[in-house]
Design a protein around this motif. Structure first.
Motif, PDB file in Angstrom:
ATOM      1  N   TYR A   1     -10.903  -7.855 -16.688  1.00 37.93           N
ATOM      2  CA  TYR A   1     -10.875  -6.457 -16.251  1.00 37.93           C
ATOM      3  C   TYR A   1      -9.437  -6.015 -15.979  1.00 37.93           C
ATOM      4  CZ  TYR A   1     -10.322  -8.397 -11.532  1.00 37.93           C
ATOM      5  OH  TYR A   1      -9.868  -9.075 -10.439  1.00 37.93           O
ATOM      6  N   THR A   2      -9.255  -4.705 -16.039  1.00 35.06           N
ATOM      7  CA  THR A   2      -7.935  -4.125 -15.776  1.00 35.06           C
ATOM      8  C   THR A   2      -7.745  -3.958 -14.277  1.00 35.06           C
ATOM      9  OG1 THR A   2      -7.999  -2.916 -17.880  1.00 35.06           O
ATOM     10  CG2 THR A   2      -6.413  -2.168 -16.219  1.00 35.06           C
ATOM     11  N   ARG A   3      -6.651  -4.464 -13.763  1.00 30.99           N
ATOM     12  CA  ARG A   3      -6.391  -4.370 -12.331  1.00 30.99           C
ATOM     13  C   ARG A   3      -6.208  -2.925 -11.899  1.00 30.99           C
ATOM     14  NH1 ARG A   3      -3.386  -9.036 -13.657  1.00 30.99           N
ATOM     15  NH2 ARG A   3      -1.646  -7.708 -14.287  1.00 30.99           N
ATOM     16  N   SER A   4      -6.633  -2.634 -10.663  1.00 30.23           N
ATOM     17  CA  SER A   4      -6.432  -1.308 -10.094  1.00 30.23           C
ATOM     18  C   SER A   4      -4.998  -1.178  -9.584  1.00 30.23           C
ATOM     19  CB  SER A   4      -7.411  -1.075  -8.936  1.00 30.23           C
ATOM     20  OG  SER A   4      -7.139  -1.970  -7.869  1.00 30.23           O
ATOM     21  N   PHE A   5      -4.601   0.040  -9.277  1.00 29.28           N
ATOM     22  CA  PHE A   5      -3.266   0.279  -8.735  1.00 29.28           C
ATOM     23  C   PHE A   5      -3.079  -0.480  -7.425  1.00 29.28           C
ATOM     24  CE2 PHE A   5      -0.330   2.516  -5.959  1.00 29.28           C
ATOM     25  CZ  PHE A   5       0.782   2.701  -6.776  1.00 29.28           C
ATOM     26  N   GLU A   6      -4.121  -0.482  -6.577  1.00 25.70           N
ATOM     27  CA  GLU A   6      -4.050  -1.174  -5.285  1.00 25.70           C
ATOM     28  C   GLU A   6      -3.859  -2.671  -5.467  1.00 25.70           C
ATOM     29  OE1 GLU A   6      -6.291   1.057  -6.103  1.00 25.70           O
ATOM     30  OE2 GLU A   6      -5.690   2.736  -4.793  1.00 25.70           O
ATOM     31  N   GLN A   7      -4.541  -3.259  -6.463  1.00 27.76           N
ATOM     32  CA  GLN A   7      -4.381  -4.690  -6.710  1.00 27.76           C
ATOM     33  C   GLN A   7      -2.967  -5.002  -7.205  1.00 27.76           C
ATOM     34  OE1 GLN A   7      -7.792  -5.063  -9.368  1.00 27.76           O
ATOM     35  NE2 GLN A   7      -8.815  -6.426  -7.902  1.00 27.76           N
ATOM     36  N   ASN A   8      -2.444  -4.176  -8.100  1.00 26.57           N
ATOM     37  CA  ASN A   8      -1.063  -4.377  -8.570  1.00 26.57           C
ATOM     38  C   ASN A   8      -0.062  -4.220  -7.424  1.00 26.57           C
ATOM     39  OD1 ASN A   8      -1.480  -4.984 -11.297  1.00 26.57           O
ATOM     40  ND2 ASN A   8      -1.655  -2.837 -11.850  1.00 26.57           N
ATOM     41  N   GLU A   9      -0.360  -3.295  -6.517  1.00 26.85           N
ATOM     42  CA  GLU A   9       0.518  -3.072  -5.372  1.00 26.85           C
ATOM     43  C   GLU A   9       0.527  -4.301  -4.460  1.00 26.85           C
ATOM     44  OE1 GLU A   9       3.234  -0.862  -3.085  1.00 26.85           O
ATOM     45  OE2 GLU A   9       2.404  -0.458  -5.072  1.00 26.85           O
ATOM     46  N   GLU A  10      -0.661  -4.877  -4.236  1.00 25.13           N
ATOM     47  CA  GLU A  10      -0.758  -6.059  -3.373  1.00 25.13           C
ATOM     48  C   GLU A  10      -0.061  -7.264  -3.990  1.00 25.13           C
ATOM     49  OE1 GLU A  10      -4.203  -8.446  -0.844  1.00 25.13           O
ATOM     50  OE2 GLU A  10      -4.738  -6.816  -2.199  1.00 25.13           O
ATOM     51  N   LEU A  11      -0.081  -7.341  -5.320  1.00 24.20           N
ATOM     52  CA  LEU A  11       0.572  -8.450  -6.018  1.00 24.20           C
ATOM     53  C   LEU A  11       2.048  -8.196  -6.264  1.00 24.20           C
ATOM     54  CD1 LEU A  11      -2.208  -9.191  -8.676  1.00 24.20           C
ATOM     55  CD2 LEU A  11      -1.633 -10.591  -6.694  1.00 24.20           C
ATOM     56  N   GLY A  12       2.522  -7.007  -5.908  1.00 22.34           N
ATOM     57  CA  GLY A  12       3.933  -6.686  -6.085  1.00 22.34           C
ATOM     58  C   GLY A  12       4.318  -6.389  -7.518  1.00 22.34           C
ATOM     59  N   LEU A  13       3.335  -5.948  -8.343  1.00 20.87           N
ATOM     60  CA  LEU A  13       3.604  -5.727  -9.762  1.00 20.87           C
ATOM     61  C   LEU A  13       4.023  -4.298 -10.080  1.00 20.87           C
ATOM     62  CD1 LEU A  13       0.613  -7.736 -11.306  1.00 20.87           C
ATOM     63  CD2 LEU A  13       2.970  -8.498 -10.954  1.00 20.87           C
ATOM     64  N   ASN A  14       3.669  -3.352  -9.201  1.00 18.21           N
ATOM     65  CA  ASN A  14       3.976  -1.952  -9.502  1.00 18.21           C
ATOM     66  C   ASN A  14       5.481  -1.698  -9.570  1.00 18.21           C
ATOM     67  OD1 ASN A  14       1.308  -1.076  -9.702  1.00 18.21           O
ATOM     68  ND2 ASN A  14       1.140  -0.708  -7.503  1.00 18.21           N
ATOM     69  N   ASP A  15       6.240  -2.348  -8.701  1.00 16.84           N
ATOM     70  CA  ASP A  15       7.684  -2.137  -8.644  1.00 16.84           C
ATOM     71  C   ASP A  15       8.468  -3.197  -9.406  1.00 16.84           C
ATOM     72  OD1 ASP A  15       7.275   0.057  -6.979  1.00 16.84           O
ATOM     73  OD2 ASP A  15       7.237  -1.211  -5.191  1.00 16.84           O
ATOM     74  N   MET A  16       7.736  -4.095 -10.093  1.00 14.70           N
ATOM     75  CA  MET A  16       8.424  -5.172 -10.812  1.00 14.70           C
ATOM     76  C   MET A  16       8.899  -4.666 -12.170  1.00 14.70           C
ATOM     77  SD  MET A  16       7.017  -8.977 -11.750  1.00 14.70           S
ATOM     78  CE  MET A  16       6.791  -9.368 -10.015  1.00 14.70           C
ATOM     79  N   LYS A  17      10.164  -4.894 -12.456  1.00  8.06           N
ATOM     80  CA  LYS A  17      10.753  -4.455 -13.725  1.00  8.06           C
ATOM     81  C   LYS A  17      11.357  -5.673 -14.409  1.00  8.06           C
ATOM     82  CE  LYS A  17      13.820  -0.930 -15.654  1.00  8.06           C
ATOM     83  NZ  LYS A  17      14.803   0.136 -15.366  1.00  8.06           N
ATOM     84  N   THR A  18      10.763  -6.087 -15.527  1.00  5.85           N
ATOM     85  CA  THR A  18      11.225  -7.294 -16.240  1.00  5.85           C
ATOM     86  C   THR A  18      12.077  -6.987 -17.458  1.00  5.85           C
ATOM     87  OG1 THR A  18       9.165  -7.338 -17.529  1.00  5.85           O
ATOM     88  CG2 THR A  18       9.200  -8.578 -15.458  1.00  5.85           C
ATOM     89  N   GLU A  19      12.150  -5.713 -17.835  1.00  3.98           N
ATOM     90  CA  GLU A  19      12.969  -5.341 -19.012  1.00  3.98           C
ATOM     91  C   GLU A  19      13.907  -4.208 -18.622  1.00  3.98           C
ATOM     92  OE1 GLU A  19      10.434  -4.365 -22.224  1.00  3.98           O
ATOM     93  OE2 GLU A  19       9.561  -6.367 -22.410  1.00  3.98           O
ATOM     94  N   GLY A  20      15.140  -4.299 -19.032  1.00  2.00           N
ATOM     95  CA  GLY A  20      16.108  -3.257 -18.760  1.00  2.00           C
ATOM     96  C   GLY A  20      16.445  -3.112 -17.294  1.00  2.00           C
ATOM     97  N   TYR A  21      16.282  -4.199 -16.499  1.00  2.00           N
ATOM     98  CA  TYR A  21      16.521  -4.096 -15.069  1.00  2.00           C
ATOM     99  C   TYR A  21      18.003  -4.000 -14.717  1.00  2.00           C
ATOM    100  CZ  TYR A  21      17.006  -9.122 -15.987  1.00  2.00           C
ATOM    101  OH  TYR A  21      17.351 -10.327 -16.515  1.00  2.00           O
ATOM    102  N   GLN A  22      18.868  -4.262 -15.704  1.00  2.00           N
ATOM    103  CA  GLN A  22      20.313  -4.140 -15.434  1.00  2.00           C
ATOM    104  C   GLN A  22      20.835  -2.740 -15.728  1.00  2.00           C
ATOM    105  OE1 GLN A  22      21.817  -7.326 -17.911  1.00  2.00           O
ATOM    106  NE2 GLN A  22      21.893  -8.752 -16.194  1.00  2.00           N
ATOM    107  N   GLU A  23      19.966  -1.879 -16.246  1.00  2.00           N
ATOM    108  CA  GLU A  23      20.398  -0.517 -16.565  1.00  2.00           C
ATOM    109  C   GLU A  23      20.602   0.270 -15.281  1.00  2.00           C
ATOM    110  OE1 GLU A  23      17.433   1.152 -19.039  1.00  2.00           O
ATOM    111  OE2 GLU A  23      17.720  -0.258 -20.697  1.00  2.00           O
ATOM    112  N   VAL A  24      21.622   1.102 -15.271  1.00  2.00           N
ATOM    113  CA  VAL A  24      21.920   1.941 -14.127  1.00  2.00           C
ATOM    114  C   VAL A  24      21.195   3.272 -14.302  1.00  2.00           C
ATOM    115  CG1 VAL A  24      23.731   3.092 -12.809  1.00  2.00           C
ATOM    116  CG2 VAL A  24      24.160   0.848 -13.858  1.00  2.00           C
ATOM    117  N   ASN A  25      20.357   3.627 -13.295  1.00  2.00           N
ATOM    118  CA  ASN A  25      19.598   4.885 -13.380  1.00  2.00           C
ATOM    119  C   ASN A  25      20.507   6.077 -13.082  1.00  2.00           C
ATOM    120  OD1 ASN A  25      17.258   3.459 -13.921  1.00  2.00           O
ATOM    121  ND2 ASN A  25      16.739   3.235 -11.725  1.00  2.00           N
TER     122      ASN A  25
END
Length: 448
Positions: free
Chosen positions: A424-448
């Protein structure tokens, strides 16, 4: 407050006398210095276990000279791997009676009043929700006389706020209480345990660098942007697969030096897992834990097994630290933090659940046990025993949002008629609890 006199007792010798088998106050009274009149008073220590939580040390000080007294609570274990956040919707007077362990590192918030008690501004305490409110009121009232003389306007505003806090105890309107503790050692009681409490939400989070510095886990002069160690790869992974690695640690029970063995193993028809086992030569404590050796899956996994006979108890089982365990017929739901990750059998998991809720619960027996609660927990333990013996047919569900849990299919490679596996697809709340919503694995060195 009190200061223990070193000429009477050393801290190390006191805590050697403490053990989980001790009942009541220790017979040794510790002579301590009263911080109110600076005369000698008495400090008593008690090691006790909070049901469905862990061991804590309660200290009580009293002074016969000035009648000053106070209590304090400290964790008897180590700082946890992750912080914990309890969010409680207080809806009735009964919610005010919930037991609370609030460590000094915890932040307490009531969003409706925009009220916050910062960390390390109060000593740790064992209390109730009502007790926390009374403590907050007492703290605000403490210097009101001086404020009234110096700045009547500010004192008036504080008086008005104190009345708002006192009104919360009437529970005329629902309010939210948030206790966030980066040490992971605070606790809010679930009176419906082992069933899920709809009013209470428990989430775990990774500590920030600033929080680690506050807890003394990181030096104050450590750089904020320190890179994490790279994961082992290539020949290092081959070494982990072929050898048992040993590293030094401390015993979670007595804190004595111990060693932990770690091994990377391949589970058939599944994936790699890391098995860790700790054995303490000082107190004999033994523990084991399993963590996933791979990444978080794109989808969560829900495994449902219909237990039809005692032979099902021999099925191998991998429960990750993020897996929820449900038995609908018993109205049982254990969150991801209740039982640690482990590689065992179905019987082993059910035995751990029974021990957690019944055998290791000090409120089941003795004078502290309520007859109604005690009887319910004993009946629950008897039902678990019937399931293990194959005398009771139930469904057991392993719901793991990371997809890293596993239950053996004894018919493999054919389908198991008694078991279903759902992605099943995780809910937003589940991703938030696992710390996945704010996780950035690609382009994390780019300056916003």
């Amino acid at each position: 407050m009190s200061a223990i006199s070193q000429k009477h007792v050393r801290g190390e010798s006191v805590f050697k006398e403490l053990s989980a088998d001790d009942e009541g106050w220790l017979p040794t009274e510790i002579e301590s210095l009263c911080m109110n009149c600076y005369q000698n008073g008495v400090t008593r220590l008690l090691l006790t276990k909070i049901p469905f939580f862990k061991e804590v040390i309660v200290s009580s000080f009293s002074c016969d000279n000035c009648s000053w007294s106070n209590t304090e609570i400290q964790s008897a274990g180590r700082i946890q791997e992750q912080g914990v956040c309890y969010t409680l919707q207080v809806r009735s007077q009964a919610d005010l009676d919930r037991e609370v362990v609030k460590m000094d590192s915890a932040t307490t918030r009531i969003p409706q009043l925009d009220f916050e008690i910062p960390p390390f501004t109060q000593k740790g305490c064992l209390s109730t929700i009502e007790g926390l409110l009374d403590r907050a009121v007492a703290g605000l009232e403490q210097d009101q006389a001086a404020r009234q003389a110096a700045d009547p306007e500010v004192a008036g505003k504080i008086d008005a706020f104190i009345q708002k806090l006192k009104k919360l105890k009437d529970v005329q309107e629902e309010f939210t209480l948030v206790i966030e503790d980066p040490s992971g050692n605070s606790f809010v009681e679930n009176p419906k345990a082992p069933r899920k409490d709809e009013a209470l939400t428990v989430s775990r989070f990774r500590r920030s660098i600033q929080q680690e510095k506050q807890l003394g886990l990181r030096a104050d002069d450590d750089p904020e942007d320190e890179d994490e160690d790279e994961e082992p790869r290539g020949n290092d992974l081959d070494t982990m697969r072929s050898e048992v690695l040993v590293f030094n640690t401390n015993c979670p029970e007595c804190n004595a030096p111990a060693s932990t063995n770690m091994k990377l193993v391949q589970i058939p028809h599944f994936k790699e897992a890391v098995i860790m086992a700790t054995n303490c030569d000082s107190c004999g404590h033994r523990t084991n834990e399993v963590k996933s050796g791979g990444a978080t899956e794109e989808k969560g996994t829900r495994i449902s097994l219909r237990i039809s006979s005692a032979s099902d108890m021999t099925r191998d089982l991998l429960k990750s630290e993020t897996c929820n365990v449900l038995i609908p017929e018993l109205e049982l739901e254990l969150g991801m933090g209740a039982v640690c990750g482990k590689f065992t059998t179905l019987e082993g998991l059910l035995t751990d659940i029974r021990d957690l809720i019944v055998s290791k619960n000090p409120f089941v027996c003795g004078d502290s046990g309520e007859s109604d609660r005690t009887q319910k927990l004993k009946e629950f333990g008897e039902k678990i025993d019937k399931i293990i013996a194959g005398e009771m047919k139930v469904h057991i569900i392993l719901d793991d949002p990371t997809g890293n849990s596993y239950l053996e299919n004894v018919y493999a490679p054919e389908a198991d008629p008694e078991m279903t596996t759902e992605k099943y697809t995780r809910s937003f709340e589940q991703n938030e609890e696992l710390g996945l919503n704010d996780m950035k694995t690609e382009g994390y060195q780019e300056v916003n």
